[in-house]
Design an enzyme around this catalytic site. Sequence first.
Site, PDB file in Angstrom:
ATOM      1  N   GLU A  33     -35.086 -11.035  63.649  1.00  0.00           N
ATOM      2  CA  GLU A  33     -35.213 -11.176  62.205  1.00  0.00           C
ATOM      3  C   GLU A  33     -36.320 -12.196  61.971  1.00  0.00           C
ATOM      4  O   GLU A  33     -36.134 -13.395  62.206  1.00  0.00           O
ATOM      5  CB  GLU A  33     -33.907 -11.657  61.575  1.00  0.00           C
ATOM      6  CG  GLU A  33     -33.983 -11.753  60.062  1.00  0.00           C
ATOM      7  CD  GLU A  33     -33.097 -12.839  59.503  1.00  0.00           C
ATOM      8  OE1 GLU A  33     -33.612 -13.671  58.733  1.00  0.00           O
ATOM      9  OE2 GLU A  33     -31.910 -12.860  59.846  1.00  0.00           O
ATOM     10  N   CYS A  59     -34.869 -16.754  54.438  1.00  0.00           N
ATOM     11  CA  CYS A  59     -35.611 -15.580  54.890  1.00  0.00           C
ATOM     12  C   CYS A  59     -35.559 -14.462  53.863  1.00  0.00           C
ATOM     13  O   CYS A  59     -36.382 -13.546  53.898  1.00  0.00           O
ATOM     14  CB  CYS A  59     -35.076 -15.102  56.230  1.00  0.00           C
ATOM     15  SG  CYS A  59     -33.302 -14.761  56.228  1.00  0.00           S
TER      16      CYS A  59
END
Length: 690
Positions: A261, A300
């Site tokens: 990720e 994020c």
Amino acid sequence: MHRVESYVAGGWHRPSSDGRALLDAATGKTVAELSPAGIGLAAAVEHGRTVGGPALRQLTFHQRASILQKAGKALLADEAKEQLYDLSYCTGATRADSWIDIEGGAGVLLSYAGKARRELPNSRVAVDGATEPLSRDGSFSAVHILTPRKGVEVQINAFNFPVWGMLEKLATAFIAGVPSIVKPASLTAYLTEAAVRLIIESGLLPEGSLQLACASPSELNGLLDCLGGQDSIAFTGSAATAAALRAHLAVTARATRLNVEADSLNAAVLAPAAAPGTAEFDLFTAEVVKEMTVKAGQKCTAIRRALVPAQHLDAAAEALAEALQAVAVGDPRDRSTVMGPLVGLAQRDEVAASVGALCEAAAPVVDSCDLSGVDSVAGAFMSPTLLQARDSRSSVIHTTEAFGPVSTLVPYGSIDEAVELVAAGGGSLVASVYGADRDEITDLSLGIASHHGRVLIVDQAMAPASTGHGSPLPLLVHGGPGRAGGGQEMGGMRGVYAHMQRTAVQGSPDMLTAVTGEYVDGSVTREHKGHPFKLTFDDLAVGDSLTTESRTVTRADIAAFAESTGDKFYAHVDDEAAARSPIFNGLVAHGYLVLSLAAGLFVWPDEGPVLANYGIDRLRFAKPTYPDDEIHVVLTCKRKTQLDGRGYGEVAWDTRVINQHGEVNAAYDVLTMVANAPGVNGAPEARSHA
């Protein structure tokens, strides 16, 4: 001075040498010291494989779930969570920010514990999909099974969610039966250490199932050097580090699984019809402000690009500027503070440099705030910064991520252009779309879906219940294509299965039943002289079967069912119309009538161990049932799932309704709750009826 410790091979290890000072983000004071772990981390891998893995694999899915639930509750105990909140302030997080990290992380453990008990068997192996027949006579079949890989998962986590980031990865690996080695980010390692210490001290987890390696970069390479094809790496962080991991020999030569990720330029899109004055316009502006300021934009999933129709640009800029200028920036310990500092001075400098790069193609709308009452030199404070693109198609806008309280307004002309601009980000974790016009929302959502792991559609109807743009949920996939890393975490059982090996097992039905613990069609069954519904959960065995007497389905049955239910579909009441059907050859019985008659054939009417029928799975009507057909039922115990401590378990019965020609008219699984024997698994002791 607290020196951050590692927990490896069953013990805590305090580094002997001095190291890096970890500073309070708001005050600049030293919180802890991080030194190289100074231990052979190969021992952590070996301990996970030889101690943690075997201990986890001895447990069923439900037993692992029970442990995970207790661990989540232990972290939510007042004393435990307040300890974590106090440390979390040092990272620059407000209490609201920390709630996401601390209580949100514990909530993931609870969520996975519940899902595992509902969706997985109380077994060590899971069956994936239906049995695949491989021969005409039924003597050779195949099933796909899922079993835990016999390695470890190495977590490499980011600084922004030191608790949640660890727990959301731990949850899926633990349920799957795979031990975890946690490598926290340096800046916030002290908070991860505190959370791990609470879990270890609870004594709930099997030894070796969770280890903490506060390793330096050189030590991390040594850790990765130990990994092989049964191991995995779960990484959250920068694209540059992800590229280095992809090139590591563990991945390229030994096939260690890597899930990434990486950074992501997530977008929020205001649809054209969501004009100023609409609820959706207000929801859009509120969410952009929220995503810029929660965790000081260090998420994020934060909104980096806010796309608005060109005709609404001025109104959006004005509304956002007004809201941002009202944001209270200050010490995170102050309950009136909305946004605290960034995690550290170096991070603030990095974000400022990214803003400078963005200003090549964008102009500031808001970039200042009142920082009175804090030490703006020692603390890593920064104003929420809203920019406005001068050129919507500038590559700088779509490739530069300022990992802080920064977002850029990007005007667009048409929905097709909006889709192109969102895709210019190269792949993102999440995008949100705001509007009430269904056609616009459909075109936007389907247009951008290929570039995202998640799309949130926001309108007035769902807004009160919405968890928001930036909240990854354990039920939904968290990850994204392209720049976002191409990985996938959580997503309910999808995240668990990612830690398991899917294996096609071929053999006779008897052998497949033995391997899976579930009845496979064609396997030997055991007919009972009595009725299997009279057996307790403990006495009942997979393969126990009952073949019922037959019953003739009459026209009177069909007519009465049509009258009592009101289901007068032509094929059940009109001979001539039914005869014209390309599917039926005349009048047919209702499918649900067939099920009802079947139940009358196999149900044991008296009080007994069967407590309830709670559903039917996989129902298919294979052939029509006509008037004067004779049907009987073959009922076979297919699967047993003990529900710990409840006094009963779930039993699935393979059920087949068969006509006088030996043809299957209907096939399905009947789901029942069946009591344990008296005194077993919490069941009450036998009582006299005298």
